[in-house]
Design a protein around this motif. Structure first.
Motif, PDB file in Angstrom:
ATOM      1  N   ALA A 262       4.516   9.320   3.076  1.00  0.00           N
ATOM      2  CA  ALA A 262       4.447   7.956   2.535  1.00  0.00           C
ATOM      3  C   ALA A 262       5.816   7.302   2.397  1.00  0.00           C
ATOM      4  O   ALA A 262       5.985   6.134   2.763  1.00  0.00           O
ATOM      5  CB  ALA A 262       3.732   7.962   1.183  1.00  0.00           C
ATOM      6  N   ARG A 263       6.793   8.021   1.884  1.00  0.00           N
ATOM      7  CA  ARG A 263       8.129   7.429   1.685  1.00  0.00           C
ATOM      8  C   ARG A 263       8.776   7.057   3.021  1.00  0.00           C
ATOM      9  O   ARG A 263       9.400   6.005   3.136  1.00  0.00           O
ATOM     10  CB  ARG A 263       9.032   8.401   0.930  1.00  0.00           C
ATOM     11  N   ARG A 264       8.622   7.901   4.008  1.00  0.00           N
ATOM     12  CA  ARG A 264       9.235   7.630   5.315  1.00  0.00           C
ATOM     13  C   ARG A 264       8.589   6.424   5.989  1.00  0.00           C
ATOM     14  O   ARG A 264       9.268   5.574   6.563  1.00  0.00           O
ATOM     15  CB  ARG A 264       9.105   8.866   6.201  1.00  0.00           C
ATOM     16  N   VAL A 265       7.253   6.342   5.920  1.00  0.00           N
ATOM     17  CA  VAL A 265       6.546   5.194   6.501  1.00  0.00           C
ATOM     18  C   VAL A 265       6.947   3.914   5.781  1.00  0.00           C
ATOM     19  O   VAL A 265       7.153   2.876   6.419  1.00  0.00           O
ATOM     20  CB  VAL A 265       5.017   5.409   6.469  1.00  0.00           C
ATOM     21  N   LEU A 266       7.095   3.968   4.463  1.00  0.00           N
ATOM     22  CA  LEU A 266       7.521   2.797   3.694  1.00  0.00           C
ATOM     23  C   LEU A 266       8.898   2.324   4.160  1.00  0.00           C
ATOM     24  O   LEU A 266       9.110   1.123   4.367  1.00  0.00           O
ATOM     25  CB  LEU A 266       7.553   3.121   2.195  1.00  0.00           C
TER      26      LEU A 266
ATOM     27  N   MET B 269       0.824  -1.204   0.000  1.00  0.00           N
ATOM     28  CA  MET B 269       0.000   0.000   0.000  1.00  0.00           C
ATOM     29  C   MET B 269       0.869   1.269   0.000  1.00  0.00           C
ATOM     30  O   MET B 269       0.663   2.179  -0.815  1.00  0.00           O
ATOM     31  CB  MET B 269      -0.910  -0.030   1.232  1.00  0.00           C
ATOM     32  N   PHE B 270       1.850   1.324   0.894  1.00  0.00           N
ATOM     33  CA  PHE B 270       2.693   2.516   0.992  1.00  0.00           C
ATOM     34  C   PHE B 270       3.671   2.611  -0.183  1.00  0.00           C
ATOM     35  O   PHE B 270       4.065   3.712  -0.562  1.00  0.00           O
ATOM     36  CB  PHE B 270       3.409   2.573   2.334  1.00  0.00           C
ATOM     37  N   ALA B 271       4.047   1.483  -0.787  1.00  0.00           N
ATOM     38  CA  ALA B 271       4.907   1.520  -1.973  1.00  0.00           C
ATOM     39  C   ALA B 271       4.170   2.174  -3.136  1.00  0.00           C
ATOM     40  O   ALA B 271       4.746   2.975  -3.881  1.00  0.00           O
ATOM     41  CB  ALA B 271       5.360   0.114  -2.349  1.00  0.00           C
ATOM     42  N   ARG B 272       2.896   1.849  -3.293  1.00  0.00           N
ATOM     43  CA  ARG B 272       2.103   2.457  -4.368  1.00  0.00           C
ATOM     44  C   ARG B 272       1.910   3.946  -4.130  1.00  0.00           C
ATOM     45  O   ARG B 272       1.987   4.748  -5.057  1.00  0.00           O
ATOM     46  CB  ARG B 272       0.765   1.739  -4.510  1.00  0.00           C
ATOM     47  N   ALA B 273       1.682   4.332  -2.870  1.00  0.00           N
ATOM     48  CA  ALA B 273       1.531   5.760  -2.548  1.00  0.00           C
ATOM     49  C   ALA B 273       2.854   6.502  -2.734  1.00  0.00           C
ATOM     50  O   ALA B 273       2.887   7.616  -3.262  1.00  0.00           O
ATOM     51  CB  ALA B 273       1.024   5.929  -1.129  1.00  0.00           C
ATOM     52  N   ALA B 274       3.948   5.873  -2.326  1.00  0.00           N
ATOM     53  CA  ALA B 274       5.270   6.507  -2.451  1.00  0.00           C
ATOM     54  C   ALA B 274       5.693   6.643  -3.904  1.00  0.00           C
ATOM     55  O   ALA B 274       6.494   7.520  -4.234  1.00  0.00           O
ATOM     56  CB  ALA B 274       6.303   5.711  -1.666  1.00  0.00           C
ATOM     57  N   SER B 275       5.144   5.807  -4.779  1.00  0.00           N
ATOM     58  CA  SER B 275       5.517   5.880  -6.192  1.00  0.00           C
ATOM     59  C   SER B 275       5.097   7.198  -6.839  1.00  0.00           C
ATOM     60  O   SER B 275       5.705   7.628  -7.819  1.00  0.00           O
ATOM     61  CB  SER B 275       4.931   4.697  -6.971  1.00  0.00           C
ATOM     62  N   VAL B 276       4.057   7.841  -6.314  1.00  0.00           N
ATOM     63  CA  VAL B 276       3.654   9.148  -6.843  1.00  0.00           C
ATOM     64  C   VAL B 276       4.058  10.299  -5.929  1.00  0.00           C
ATOM     65  O   VAL B 276       3.962  11.450  -6.324  1.00  0.00           O
ATOM     66  CB  VAL B 276       2.134   9.226  -7.129  1.00  0.00           C
ATOM     67  N   SER B 277       4.500   9.998  -4.706  1.00  0.00           N
ATOM     68  CA  SER B 277       4.951  11.053  -3.801  1.00  0.00           C
ATOM     69  C   SER B 277       6.356  11.471  -4.199  1.00  0.00           C
ATOM     70  O   SER B 277       7.257  10.646  -4.242  1.00  0.00           O
ATOM     71  CB  SER B 277       4.964  10.561  -2.343  1.00  0.00           C
ATOM     72  N   PRO B 278       6.544  12.752  -4.504  1.00  0.00           N
ATOM     73  CA  PRO B 278       7.869  13.185  -4.960  1.00  0.00           C
ATOM     74  C   PRO B 278       8.900  13.152  -3.836  1.00  0.00           C
ATOM     75  O   PRO B 278       8.568  13.359  -2.673  1.00  0.00           O
ATOM     76  CB  PRO B 278       7.624  14.622  -5.428  1.00  0.00           C
ATOM     77  N   ALA B 279      10.156  12.858  -4.199  1.00  0.00           N
ATOM     78  CA  ALA B 279      11.238  12.877  -3.215  1.00  0.00           C
ATOM     79  C   ALA B 279      11.452  14.290  -2.703  1.00  0.00           C
ATOM     80  O   ALA B 279      11.715  14.509  -1.526  1.00  0.00           O
ATOM     81  CB  ALA B 279      12.520  12.329  -3.831  1.00  0.00           C
ATOM     82  N   LYS B 280      11.318  15.265  -3.597  1.00  0.00           N
ATOM     83  CA  LYS B 280      11.411  16.673  -3.212  1.00  0.00           C
ATOM     84  C   LYS B 280      10.102  17.336  -3.632  1.00  0.00           C
ATOM     85  O   LYS B 280       9.743  17.325  -4.810  1.00  0.00           O
ATOM     86  CB  LYS B 280      12.589  17.358  -3.890  1.00  0.00           C
ATOM     87  N   GLU B 281       9.399  17.904  -2.660  1.00  0.00           N
ATOM     88  CA  GLU B 281       8.078  18.476  -2.919  1.00  0.00           C
ATOM     89  C   GLU B 281       8.184  19.762  -3.735  1.00  0.00           C
ATOM     90  O   GLU B 281       8.814  20.722  -3.325  1.00  0.00           O
ATOM     91  CB  GLU B 281       7.390  18.744  -1.582  1.00  0.00           C
TER      92      GLU B 281
END
Length: 157
Positions: free
Chosen positions: A105-109, A40-52
């Motif tokens: 999302a990335r941090r939780v993943l 779940m979090f991998a899919r969310a992190a895939s669209v969450s940018p590393a730098k906002e």
């Protein structure tokens, strides 16, 4: 005119015993299999940018709900980068408390990848996310109040 805190302090002279009033929407708690949370979090992190770049895209919206006995408990995680939106629903969860919160999302993943057991409990109380798996526990500070940026409206997507 006295505030609510003034009234609480007047009633209880020991300040460490004063109750902290938490916002109702900043609490949630559920237990789920780590493998499903990772997906779940991998899919969310895939669209969450590393730098906002677009405000509000570094955090995913986590909604935990147990509406009735007839309907299964579920967790929905929604993330966007301003161009693409991902919304993932998981229903093999044990809900302890309904609620919603914005999570990185990335941090939780990254934390879930280190989970030592097959289940994890995620809890949000006020401005902190606590992730527990076995004897391991991680705490992540979350944005609250004025720190919250406007989220994009993804309800029609």
């Amino acid at each position: 005119m006295p505030t609510l805190n003034d009234l609480v302090e007047a009633e209880n002279p020991e300040p460490e015993l004063n109750a902290e009033i938490l916002p109702a929407d900043a609490r949630l708690s559920f237990t789920a299999p780590v493998s499903m949370l990772l997906e779940m979090f991998a899919r969310a992190a895939s669209v969450s940018p590393a730098k906002e770049i677009v405000p509000g895209t570094a955090h995913a919206l986590l909604e935990v709900q147990q509406t009735s006995v007839q309907q299964a408990a579920h967790v929905r995680l929604t993330a966007t980068d301003g161009d693409q939106t991902v919304s993932v629903v998981m229903d093999q969860v044990t809900v302890h408390m309904d609620g919603a919160a914005l999570l990185p999302a990335r941090r939780v993943l990254d934390i879930l990848k280190q989970a030592p057991t097959s289940t994890a409990r995620l809890e949000v109380i006020s401005s902190a996310l606590t992730i527990r798996s076995g004897r391991a526990m991680w705490t992540v500070q979350l944005p609250v109040g004025e720190e919250l940026i406007g989220r994009m409206d993804v309800s029609g997507i």
